[in-house]
Design an enzyme around this catalytic site. Structure first.
Site, PDB file in Angstrom:
ATOM      1  CE  LYS A  87      -4.290   1.210   2.365  1.00  0.00           C
ATOM      2  NZ  LYS A  87      -5.001   1.044   3.636  1.00  0.00           N
TER       3      LYS A  87
HETATM    4  C1  E4P Z   1      -8.157   2.313   3.509  1.00  0.00           C
HETATM    5  O1  E4P Z   1      -7.558   1.357   3.090  1.00  0.00           O
HETATM    6  C2  E4P Z   1      -8.054   2.841   4.868  1.00  0.00           C
HETATM    7  O2  E4P Z   1      -7.481   1.860   5.691  1.00  0.00           O
HETATM    8  C3  E4P Z   1      -9.386   3.167   5.491  1.00  0.00           C
HETATM    9  O3  E4P Z   1     -10.469   2.762   4.687  1.00  0.00           O
HETATM   10  C4  E4P Z   1      -9.486   4.539   6.043  1.00  0.00           C
HETATM   11  O4  E4P Z   1     -10.723   4.673   6.679  1.00  0.00           O
HETATM   12  P1  E4P Z   1     -11.056   5.830   7.733  1.00  0.00           P
HETATM   13  O5  E4P Z   1     -11.263   7.089   6.976  1.00  0.00           O
HETATM   14  O6  E4P Z   1     -12.303   5.363   8.414  1.00  0.00           O
HETATM   15  O7  E4P Z   1      -9.864   5.904   8.647  1.00  0.00           O
END
Ligand code: E4P
Length: 218
Positions: A87
């Site tokens: 990622k």
């Molecule tokens: C995406 O991969 C992130 O881990 C996640 O969806 C972020 O979500 P949040 O805005 O609830 O922290």
């Protein structure tokens, strides 16, 4: 449509897996910290534990922000298990790194995406997944689903292979909206996925069926 669970909590990952609907997992440094997982060695061990439970793609996020650092970290993460997806944040060196990973057979998830322009760049660089953060756009009073619709249209126009992974999902309606719009994947907290089960008429109907059965078989 693929379902990923957005957590580093092993019990929740097991629960989603046992339900039989889980296609993968996404994590991020905040989710790791929430579980009390700190330090490089512990974090890698935790990714390995997640990959033991789930055979689908598991996103492991780099914390480097320079090209060399992202490549070094991503290569180490990719060695943990064959289903690790690196990622990478939507920054200039991140885009360069996504191109490098793509050319070298390593899957990527381009994260922290908030605009259609960013989505085009990530697809051009060969990202495997693109993570537009729907909920965080809603949080600033814009409509996150509009961004998903825009990216779906653009990717279809050019046949980009990058899969749209709708992220930052906050409720079951977000999941339904993303399904209507044609997002390839959603990643959501287990709570939002489980909330898809709920309907009062199901509960009332089941209660009546069971009561009638009991009467007939008393
Ligand atoms: C995406 O991969 C992130 O881990 C996640 O969806 C972020 O979500 P949040 O805005 O609830 O922290």
């Amino acid at each position: 449509m693929k379902f990923f669970v957005d957590t580093a909590n092993l019990d929740q990952i097991r629960e989603a897996h046992d339900l039989g609907i889980l296609d993968g997992v996404t994590t991020n440094p905040s989710l790791m910290a929430k579980e009390g997982i700190t330090g490089e060695a512990n974090i890698r061990k935790h990714y390995a534990d997640i990959c033991e439970i789930v055979s689908g793609d598991v996103s492991a996020e780099v914390i480097s922000t320079d090209f060399e650092g992202i490549i070094r970290e991503g290569q180490e993460l990719a060695k943990i298990a064959p289903n690790i997806v690196v990622k990478v944040p939507m920054i200039k060196d991140g885009i360069k790194a996504i191109r490098w990973f793509s050319d070298n057979g390593i899957k990527t998830n381009c994260t922290l995406v908030f605009s259609a322009g960013q989505a085009i760049l990530a697809a051009k660089a060969g990202a495997t997944y693109l993570s537009p953060f729907l909920g965080r756009i809603d949080d600033i009073s814009w409509d996150g689903t509009e961004l998903i619709a825009q990216i779906v249209e653009i990717y279809a126009n050019y046949g980009f292979a990058t899969e749209i992974l709708a992220a930052s999902i906050r409720n079951p309606l977000h999941i339904v909206n993303c399904a209507e719009l044609g997002a390839d994947v959603i990643t959501a907290p287990l709570k939002s996925i489980m909330a898809l089960l709920n309907h009062p008429l199901t509960d009332i109907g089941l209660e009546k069926f069971l009561a009638d059965y009991a009467k007939g078989n008393a």
